[in-house]
Design an enzyme around this catalytic site. Sequence first.
Site, PDB file in Angstrom:
ATOM      1  N   SER A  92       0.793  -1.232   0.000  1.00 45.58           N
ATOM      2  CA  SER A  92       0.000   0.000   0.000  1.00 45.58           C
ATOM      3  C   SER A  92       0.824   1.279   0.000  1.00 45.58           C
ATOM      4  CB  SER A  92      -0.949   0.010   1.202  1.00 45.58           C
ATOM      5  OG  SER A  92      -2.024  -0.882   0.979  1.00 45.58           O
ATOM      6  N   SER A 109      -5.487   3.460   4.537  1.00 45.93           N
ATOM      7  CA  SER A 109      -5.115   2.516   3.477  1.00 45.93           C
ATOM      8  C   SER A 109      -6.320   1.754   2.933  1.00 45.93           C
ATOM      9  CB  SER A 109      -4.056   1.532   3.997  1.00 45.93           C
ATOM     10  OG  SER A 109      -3.225   1.083   2.965  1.00 45.93           O
ATOM     11  N   LYS A 169      -0.261   3.656  -2.622  1.00 42.84           N
ATOM     12  CA  LYS A 169      -1.299   4.680  -2.487  1.00 42.84           C
ATOM     13  C   LYS A 169      -0.726   6.087  -2.361  1.00 42.84           C
ATOM     14  CE  LYS A 169      -4.788   1.638  -0.387  1.00 42.84           C
ATOM     15  NZ  LYS A 169      -4.071   0.377  -0.168  1.00 42.84           N
TER      16      LYS A 169
END
Length: 361
Positions: free
Chosen positions: A128, A185, A131
Site C-alpha cells: 500500500s 489505506s 497509495k
Amino acid sequence: MTSSRFSGLQRFAQALVVFSCLFMLAVPQADAAPRKKKVVAEKRQAAERKTAAATPKRRVKVSVKGRQRIETPRAAIIPLKPSFGQLAGLHAADDPLDLKSSVALVIDQETDEVLLRKNENAVLPIASLTKLMTGVIVNEAQLPMDEVITITQDDVDTEKWSRSRLVVGASLSRGELLHLALMSSENRAAHALGRTFPGGMATFVSRMNAKAMQLGMKDTRYVEPTGLSPNNQSSAHDLALLVGAAYREPLIRELSTSPSYAVDVGRRTLQFNTTNRLIKNPDWDIGLQKTGFINEAGQCLVMQASIAGRKVIMVFLDSAGKLSRLGDAERVRKWVESTTAAAITAGGHSAAALVPISTRH
C-alpha cells in the site's frame, strides 16, 4: 416331594438373580458403542466445520429482482507465504541498529545526505505504499474534491479478498476517498479513485508510471492503484524520491498524518483510524507517512519526520513482523537523537553528527 419342589424354586430364584445381574452389567456395555460412535461423529462434524471455515468461499451470484449481484466471499484463512525479500535472502544482511526490515534507507531531506542504507537498491513489492503515488496523481489532476463517487463491484478486491467497510453502493466525495486511502489505506477507496479518473484505470496507471519516471524512480513499476498486486514494485531509493515529492503537497501531508476521520455512508457514520500508531505518539513529529502490507512485500513503512532539528526521510521495506517496522523507526529516531546530542555536547555541528551506515547483502 414338597421339599424337592421348594429346592427347585430356590435354584430358579438364584438363577434369575444371577441372570438379572449379568443383564444389568451387559446393558451399559451395549450402550457404550453407540455413545462412542456419537462422540466420534460430533468430533468429525466439528473438524469439518473448522475446515470449511478455513476454505475460501466461491463467489456466489444472487439474483435480485432479475439482476445479478456478485457477493464477495467470506474471509478465508490463507497460509502466509514468504516475502520476496525472504526468498532473496535479504534478511541475512546485518546492520549496526539491528533493524528488522531487510531494506532500509534514511536520508537528510534538506542535504540529501544518506545517513543509513541497507539493501536500498533491492526491488521489491511495495504493497500500500503504492497509495502515496495514487494520492500524488489525484492531487495533481486538480479534480473536484467534492465530486461524489459510488463504490461499485469493480472496486471489490479480487486479488487478496481483503475486507472493506465501504460496501458496494456507498457514495463518498473524492476528497473523502483520498483521505481514507492515505490515512487508513482503504483499498476500495484507492481503486475507486483510479477507476473514475478521466480516461479510466488504464490512463490512471499510465500517469502513475509516467510520474515515477519524471521523479527519477527508475526501478519502479505500477500496475494498479491499491498495492494489492505484488507487481507494484520499487526500491527504497525510489520511494525516498516519492516521499520527497509527496511532502511538497500540503494536502497529502495533511491527509496522510490525520489520526482519524469519520464519513457518513447512508444512514451510518463510519469512524476510520490511521494505520500508523506513531502518528498519535507525542515523541514524534511526522510530516508524512504511509504503511503497507501484503505477504509478498512484508510490512512496509515510509515517513518524513523532524528528528533532533533535522528533517529526515525514512524507508523500511520487508519488515519481519507487524510492529517491527515501527520498532525500526524508533531505533532510527533514538540513534539520530543520541548521536546528534553527543555531537552538540562535544561542540560539533548537528548536521554533520551522523556517520552514514551502509549495509548491503
